[in-house]
Design a protein around this motif. Structure first.
Motif, mmCIF file in Angstrom:
data_model
loop_
_atom_site.group_PDB
_atom_site.id
_atom_site.type_symbol
_atom_site.label_atom_id
_atom_site.label_comp_id
_atom_site.label_asym_id
_atom_site.label_seq_id
_atom_site.Cartn_x
_atom_site.Cartn_y
_atom_site.Cartn_z
ATOM 1 N N ARG A 3 0.208 11.862 -6.023
ATOM 2 C CA ARG A 3 0.980 13.092 -6.219
ATOM 3 C C ARG A 3 2.458 12.772 -6.448
ATOM 4 O O ARG A 3 3.132 13.476 -7.193
ATOM 5 C CB ARG A 3 0.778 14.089 -5.066
ATOM 6 N N ASN A 32 -1.251 -2.777 -4.152
ATOM 7 C CA ASN A 32 -2.650 -3.126 -3.858
ATOM 8 C C ASN A 32 -3.542 -1.931 -3.596
ATOM 9 O O ASN A 32 -4.761 -2.046 -3.620
ATOM 10 C CB ASN A 32 -2.717 -4.005 -2.605
ATOM 11 N N TYR A 33 -2.920 -0.794 -3.276
ATOM 12 C CA TYR A 33 -3.736 0.344 -2.856
ATOM 13 C C TYR A 33 -2.933 1.622 -3.031
ATOM 14 O O TYR A 33 -1.729 1.644 -2.749
ATOM 15 C CB TYR A 33 -4.106 0.189 -1.376
ATOM 16 N N ILE A 34 -3.596 2.664 -3.494
ATOM 17 C CA ILE A 34 -2.940 3.984 -3.548
ATOM 18 C C ILE A 34 -3.997 5.059 -3.308
ATOM 19 O O ILE A 34 -5.149 4.911 -3.725
ATOM 20 C CB ILE A 34 -2.221 4.197 -4.898
ATOM 21 N N SER A 35 -3.602 6.119 -2.596
ATOM 22 C CA SER A 35 -4.520 7.244 -2.385
ATOM 23 C C SER A 35 -3.929 8.460 -3.077
ATOM 24 O O SER A 35 -2.870 8.380 -3.695
ATOM 25 C CB SER A 35 -4.663 7.512 -0.884
ATOM 26 N N SER A 36 -4.590 9.608 -2.923
ATOM 27 C CA SER A 36 -4.112 10.812 -3.617
ATOM 28 C C SER A 36 -2.712 11.211 -3.150
ATOM 29 O O SER A 36 -1.948 11.805 -3.905
ATOM 30 C CB SER A 36 -5.093 11.965 -3.420
ATOM 31 N N THR A 37 -2.376 10.855 -1.908
ATOM 32 C CA THR A 37 -1.028 11.157 -1.405
ATOM 33 C C THR A 37 0.021 10.404 -2.223
ATOM 34 O O THR A 37 1.118 10.905 -2.448
ATOM 35 C CB THR A 37 -0.907 10.733 0.078
ATOM 36 N N ASP A 65 0.050 4.956 1.041
ATOM 37 C CA ASP A 65 -0.989 5.813 1.611
ATOM 38 C C ASP A 65 -0.367 6.936 2.444
ATOM 39 O O ASP A 65 0.849 7.114 2.445
ATOM 40 C CB ASP A 65 -1.989 4.980 2.432
ATOM 41 N N SER A 66 -1.201 7.665 3.156
ATOM 42 C CA SER A 66 -0.716 8.833 3.919
ATOM 43 C C SER A 66 0.302 8.442 4.990
ATOM 44 O O SER A 66 1.098 9.276 5.409
ATOM 45 C CB SER A 66 -1.867 9.536 4.624
ATOM 46 N N THR A 67 0.250 7.183 5.442
ATOM 47 C CA THR A 67 1.149 6.798 6.534
ATOM 48 C C THR A 67 2.565 6.491 6.041
ATOM 49 O O THR A 67 3.494 6.498 6.826
ATOM 50 C CB THR A 67 0.615 5.574 7.323
ATOM 51 N N ILE A 120 -6.731 0.026 -9.095
ATOM 52 C CA ILE A 120 -5.821 1.174 -9.161
ATOM 53 C C ILE A 120 -5.937 1.871 -10.514
ATOM 54 O O ILE A 120 -5.934 3.097 -10.594
ATOM 55 C CB ILE A 120 -4.392 0.703 -8.854
ATOM 56 N N ARG A 125 0.820 -1.202 0.000
ATOM 57 C CA ARG A 125 0.000 0.000 0.000
ATOM 58 C C ARG A 125 0.860 1.261 0.000
ATOM 59 O O ARG A 125 1.861 1.318 0.695
ATOM 60 C CB ARG A 125 -0.847 0.064 1.289
#
Lengths: 107, 138
Positions: free
Chosen positions: A59, A51-56, A21-23, A84, A19
């Motif tokens: 960018r 497996n996972y990506i957010s806007s963080t 993510d923000s963390t 994704i 993943r």
């Protein structure tokens, strides 16, 4: 998240697993910027185990793409999982990244 | 109507708890894996905004996340006592811009709006309420 960097004569292959993510995005950003700073002309990011990506995370993809284009380099992605790819489509990222089904075709 | 509530602190590391909680909720409520992926993303985007920009990080705050499920809809409410901020008012990014012109960031709220079927904000008694609805089993 795991990042593996493999250098070849004509390209650098980066494989990202898990993943983004923000963390942990800061860690991913540093790994990617280190690869960019080494000055190779072509970076392939293998996303088959992502497996996972957010806007963080997105960018960081955009930052790398901007840097590579500014240096006349090439940055491409391969093996995006369906969920994704959908996020890329929604974000308008599918049209600004070269994407390949697998690393063999990206090379 | 099924209903469950998760309380988290205003720390980014708490997002890991949200991920685990969603996995458990998915099993308990029999939610499809792609739906859990979407909810994960939506919650991370909304909570990151609240934790990083809505609340001062000097003091501890509790953010309430309430989940409700009917036969064909899932409702998520996020309640925090940070500064008033209505994300539904944020302009959508211009997706037609070239790589050079595309700003870094600004996608989080857009993703929430695109993934959920309804996003409603309200401010009551010095708290932000963000109510998200997703149609399921369609």
């Amino acid at each position: 998240m795991n990042v593996t960097v493999t250098k070849s004569e004509n390209y650098t292959l980066v494989s990202v697993e898990g993943r983004v993510d923000s963390t942990n995005a800061g860690e991913f950003e540093k790994s990617m910027l280190d690869v960019v700073a080494e000055g190779g002309n072509k970076i392939i990011l293998d996303c088959s185990e992502l497996n996972y990506i957010s806007s963080t995370g997105l960018r960081i993809f955009l930052i790398v793409q901007k840097k590579m284009m500014a240096n006349n380099g090439h940055f491409c992605l391969c093996g995006l999982q369906a969920g994704i790819k959908e996020i890329f489509d929604i974000s308008g990222f599918s049209s600004i990244f070269k994407m390949f089904p697998d690393k063999e075709s990206a090379i | 109507m099924k209903c469950k509530t998760l309380l988290i602190k205003n720390q980014i590391e708490e997002l890991n708890r949200v991920v685990d909680y969603l996995d458990e909720l998915g099993e308990e409520w029999d939610l499809a894996v792609p739906l859990i992926f979407s909810l994960n993303l939506v919650l991370e985007e909304a909570l990151t905004n609240i934790i990083l920009y809505g609340l001062d990080n000097q003091s501890e705050h509790i953010i309430e996340i309430e989940f409700k499920k009917s036969d064909d809809q899932l409702f998520i409410s996020l309640i925090d006592d940070g500064i008033a901020y209505d994300p539904t008012q944020k302009a959508d990014p211009d997706l037609t811009l070239s790589v050079e012109d595309r700003p870094i960031g600004g996608l989080g709220i857009f993703l929430i709006k695109k993934i959920m079927n309804q996003v409603v904000y309200s401010r009551k008694e010095n708290k932000n309420y963000l109510m998200l609805t997703k149609n399921i089993n369609v």
